[in-house]
Design a protein around this motif. Structure first.
Motif, PDB file in Angstrom:
ATOM      1  N   ALA A   1      -8.025   2.090 -10.223  1.00  8.39           N
ATOM      2  CA  ALA A   1      -6.989   1.451  -9.405  1.00  8.39           C
ATOM      3  C   ALA A   1      -7.266   1.670  -7.920  1.00  8.39           C
ATOM      4  N   ILE A   2      -7.725   2.851  -7.565  1.00  7.40           N
ATOM      5  CA  ILE A   2      -8.038   3.136  -6.163  1.00  7.40           C
ATOM      6  C   ILE A   2      -9.209   2.286  -5.693  1.00  7.40           C
ATOM      7  N   ALA A   3     -10.277   2.241  -6.496  1.00 11.57           N
ATOM      8  CA  ALA A   3     -11.462   1.471  -6.115  1.00 11.57           C
ATOM      9  C   ALA A   3     -11.149  -0.013  -5.989  1.00 11.57           C
TER      10      ALA A   3
ATOM     11  N   LEU B   1     -10.139  -4.642 -15.384  1.00 11.99           N
ATOM     12  CA  LEU B   1     -11.078  -3.963 -16.278  1.00 11.99           C
ATOM     13  C   LEU B   1     -11.132  -2.457 -16.058  1.00 11.99           C
ATOM     14  N   LEU B   2     -10.897  -2.005 -14.820  1.00 15.76           N
ATOM     15  CA  LEU B   2     -11.072  -0.588 -14.528  1.00 15.76           C
ATOM     16  C   LEU B   2      -9.762   0.172 -14.367  1.00 15.76           C
TER      17      LEU B   2
ATOM     18  N   VAL C   1       0.832  -1.204   0.000  1.00 15.11           N
ATOM     19  CA  VAL C   1       0.000   0.000   0.000  1.00 15.11           C
ATOM     20  C   VAL C   1       0.872   1.261   0.000  1.00 15.11           C
ATOM     21  N   ILE C   2       2.063   1.180   0.599  1.00 17.00           N
ATOM     22  CA  ILE C   2       2.923   2.366   0.732  1.00 17.00           C
ATOM     23  C   ILE C   2       3.308   2.947  -0.631  1.00 17.00           C
ATOM     24  N   PRO C   3       3.896   2.152  -1.555  1.00 16.63           N
ATOM     25  CA  PRO C   3       4.214   2.744  -2.869  1.00 16.63           C
ATOM     26  C   PRO C   3       2.970   3.155  -3.641  1.00 16.63           C
ATOM     27  N   SER C   4       1.839   2.478  -3.384  1.00  3.78           N
ATOM     28  CA  SER C   4       0.596   2.885  -4.064  1.00  3.78           C
ATOM     29  C   SER C   4       0.151   4.257  -3.593  1.00  3.78           C
TER      30      SER C   4
END
Length: 585
Positions: free
Chosen positions: A351-353, A385-386, A316-319
Motif C-alpha cells: 500500500a505504501i509503495a 495486486l500488492l 494522504v492524511i488518513p493514510s
C-alpha cells in the motif's frame, strides 16, 4: 466423495444461513475472478505477441472486450462481491446478530451475478444483432459509444442493463449491511471495534461513490431509447464520479483487515483506537470528494481541477495516520512468520509503495504527462495486486477454516502461493510502469516494436503468468481443503485465538521472527567492526559503478541500469553501516 457431497462441501449447505450465502458469494466471486484472469491473459498475449513477432492473435473486438471484461469480472464480480461477503460475515459473527431480511440479500446476490452475464453478452439480441463483442464498448465508458443516433457502433442495451443491476446490488446489499449495524447499535454498550468501523464506512463509501455511475447508467438507457438526449462530457463526469472512489472502495477493506490482523498477530492492543476512528471518517470524506481525480484533461474550470488536486492530497492524511498507527502497534513485538503474517506484511508495504505513485498522479502537471498512459495502469494494479489482494488472502486464510471447520489441506501449497504471487505481481507492476514511462498509452494494441517496450511487455506478461499460476495453486488448495481438509473443532474459539491457531498450522518451517531481537542480533557491539568494513565495500562498489557508465556508449542499453544499481547499493552500504558504526544512529 460423490457429486452431492462435493456440492454440499463447496457451498457449505449444511451450515447456517449466513455461512451458506457468504460461501455462495465467495464461490461465484472466485469463478468470476478466474474468468477475469483469462481475459487479462488474452490482453497480455495480444500485446506481447505483437512485440515479439508483429502479429495479432485475437481480433480487435476480442482484445478490447477482454480489457472490459477483465476489469468488470475482477473488480465487480470478484472483488466487490467478495468484499461484501466478508462484510456480511463479520458483521453478523462479530456482533453476534441474527440476520434479518434474508430475501433482500438473496436478491442482491442474484442481481450481481446476472449483471456480469449481461455485461459480457449478447445473451438476447436486442434490438438487432451487431456483433458478439459489445463489451468492446470498453471499460473506458466513452458514451455515446454504443448508443443509437450517437454512434455508428450500436450494441445491445444489455450492457447498460448489466450496469444497472450492479448498481442495484450495491445499494440493496449495502442497505442490508447498514441496517444490521443499526440493529447492533441498539444492543452495543461500547463503540464498534475499529475493523468494523472500516467495514461500515466502506459500505457507505460504496453507496455514495455509486451515485454518479447510477445516474449515468439511467441516462444511457433513456438515451438508447431516444427518450432524452445525452451530453457526452457531463455523462462521462457523472460516470467517473466513482472513478477514484472505486480505488478506495476496494482498498479500504484491506485497511480494515490490517486493523484486525496486525494487533492480533502482534498480540498487542491497537496503538490508538481514536486515531483509527478519525482516519475512517477522513477516508469517507475525502475518498468521495475527488470525483474528477482521473479527469484532469476533461474540459472543466482550472479552479475545480486545482481544488481536486488539494483534496486528493488530503487523502494522504488518513493514510499517514493509519500507517503510523499500525506501525506503532507492531513495533517491538514478537511475530511468528506464517502465511497470514506474510500476506499482511505484503499488504502493508504494498500500500505504501503503490500509494506513492498515486500522489504523483494527483499532481495536475505530472498527470498531464502520464495521463492515460500505462503508468496509471501500473499504479492501480500495484494497489490491487500488492495491497488489496494480499489483505483479502490474509483474511481468507483464516476465514475459510472459520466457516468450514476444516484446516487447510497443504502448508507447502500456501507458501508456493505467496512466493509465486508476490514475485509475479512485482514483475507485472514493473513491466507496466516501464511501458508508461516510455510513453505507451493504455489499451495500445499496436505499438512501436522497440527493445524497451518489447522487454517491458515480456516482463509484465511473465509476471502475470507466474502470479496466476500461483493463484491456481491456492484455488486447488482451497478445493482440496473443502473436500479433504482435516476437521477441527472451533466452537467457542475467539477470533484472535482462531487466527493464531490457523497461522500456527501455516508457519514457515521452524522459523520464528522476533522483530526487535533479530535487529539487535544483527547489530550487536561485536559486529560493529564489520559495519566499518561494509562501508569500505560500499566505497569500492561506488568506484566500480562508474565503469559500466563509461562503457555504455549511447546509454540506450542495459549498462546504465548496472551503473545505477551498483551506485545505489554502494551508497546504502556506506550510509547506514558507517553512521551506525560511528554511534550516530
Amino acid at each position: 466423495m460423490g457429486l452431492k457431497e462435493f456440492v454440499i462441501s463447496l457451498f457449505q449447505l449444511d451450515k447456517d444461513w449466513t455461512t451458506r450465502i457468504v460461501m455462495a458469494m465467495l464461490v461465484m466471486g472466485v469463478i468470476w475472478g478466474l474468468l477475469g484472469v483469462i481475459d487479462s491473459l488474452m490482453v497480455r498475449i495480444q500485446e506481447t505477441t505483437w512485440g515479439l513477432s508483429g502479429t495479432l492473435v485475437f481480433t480487435p473486438q476480442e482484445y478490447f472486450a477482454s480489457i472490459t471484461l477483465h476489469a468488470e469480472r475482477d473488480l465487480f464480480g470478484f472483488a466487490q462481491q467478495v468484499i461484501y461477503a466478508i462484510f456480511i460475515y463479520f458483521t453478523i459473527k462479530l456482533l453476534n446478530l441474527q440476520p434479518k431480511a434474508k430475501w433482500l440479500l438473496n436478491i442482491s446476490f442474484i442481481l450481481i451475478n446476472i449483471s456480469m452475464m449481461f455485461m459480457e453478452g449478447p445473451i438476447v439480441v436486442s434490438p438487432v444483432f451487431n456483433d458478439n463483442y459489445f463489451s468492446a464498448t470498453a471499460w473506458y465508458y466513452l458514451s455515446p459509444l454504443g448508443l443509437p443516433n450517437y454512434s455508428d457502433y450500436v450494441v445491445s442495451p444489455l450492457f447498460f442493463y448489466g450496469w444497472l443491476l450492479l448498481d442495484a446490488f450495491t445499494y440493496l446489499a449495502g442497505i442490508w449491511i447498514v441496517y444490521h449495524y443499526y440493529i447492533a447499535s441498539k444492543q452495543l454498550k461500547e463503540k464498534l471495534p475499529v475493523p468494523l468501523v472500516f467495514f461500515l464506512m466502506n459500505t457507505l463509501l460504496f453507496m455514495i461513490g455509486y451515485s454518479g455511475v447510477t445516474a449515468a447508467d439511467i441516462w444511457d438507457v433513456l438515451a438508447f431509447y431516444n427518450i432524452v438526449q445525452i451530453n457526452a462530457i457531463a455523462n462521462q463526469i457523472a460516470f467517473w464520479i466513482f472513478g477514484h472512489a472505486v480505488v478506495y472502495m476496494a482498498w479500504l477493506p484491506a485497511v480494515g483487515a490490517l486493523y484486525l490482523l496486525i494487533p492480533t498477530l502482534a498480540n498487542k492492543p491497537l496503538f490508538s483506537e481514536r486515531m483509527g476512528r478519525i482516519s475512517a471518517l477522513l477516508y469517507l470524506i475525502f475518498s468521495n470528494n475527488v470525483p474528477i481525480h482521473h479527469l484532469y484533461m476533461v474540459n472543466l474550470p482550472v479552479a475545480i481541477k486545482v481544488l481536486q488536486e488539494v483534496l486528493t492530497y488530503a487523502v494522504v492524511i488518513p493514510s499517514m495516520m493509519t500507517f503510523l498507527n499500525l506501525w506503532a502497534t507492531v513495533k517491538g513485538s514478537q511475530v511468528k512468520f506464517n502465511i497470514i503474517t506474510a500476506f499482511t506484511v505484503t499488504s502493508f508495504s504494498g500500500a505504501i509503495a503503490a500509494g506513492v505513485t498515486g500522489i504523483s498522479n494527483a499532481t495536475v502537471a505530472f498527470d498531464a504527462i502520464i495521463h492515460n498512459s500505462d503508468w496509471v495502469v501500473s499504479h492501480f494494479h500495484a494497489m490491487i495486486l500488492l495491497s488489496i489482494v494480499p489483505a483479502a488472502m490474509a483474511v481468507l486464510y483464516f476465514m475459510i477454516p472459520m466457516m468450514t471447520g476444516r484446516q487447510w489441506f497443504s502448508n507447502k501449497m500456501a507458501w508456493i502461493h505467496w512466493i509465486g504471487y508476490v514475485l509475479g505481481a512485482v514483475l507485472f507492476v514493473i513491466g507496466y510502469e516501464l511501458m508508461g514511462l516510455n510513453g505507451l498509452l493504455r489499451r495500445t494494441e499496436i505499438y512501436p516494436r522497440t527493445a524497451t517496450l518489447i522487454d517491458a511487455n515480456v516482463i509484465a506478461t511473465a509476471g502475470a503468468i507466474i502470479a496466476e499460476l500461483a493463484t491456481l495453486v491456492w484455488f486447488l488448495n482451497l478445493v482440496l481443503t473443502l473436500v479433504k481438509g482435516r476437521n477441527v473443532n472451533l466452537e467457542g474459539v475467539g477470533l484472535g485465538q482462531l487466527i493464531t491457531g490457523v497461522g500456527a498450522s501455516l508457519e514457515w518451517p521452524e522459523q520464528n521472527i522476533n522483530i526487535s531481537s533479530l535487529f539487535n542480533k544483527i547489530m550487536t557491539k561485536k559486529a560493529l567492526g564489520g559495519l566499518w568494513a561494509l562501508g569500505i565495500v560500499g566505497a569500492i562498489i561506488i568506484i566500480i559503478s562508474v565503469f559500466p557508465l563509461a562503457f555504455s556508449g549511447d546509454t540506450y542499453n542495459a549498462l546504465p541500469w548496472v551503473w545505477i544499481v551498483l551506485l545505489t547499493v554502494g551508497i546504502v552500504l556506506i550510509s547506514y553501516p558507517v553512521l551506525k558504526g560511528a554511534k550516530s544512529l
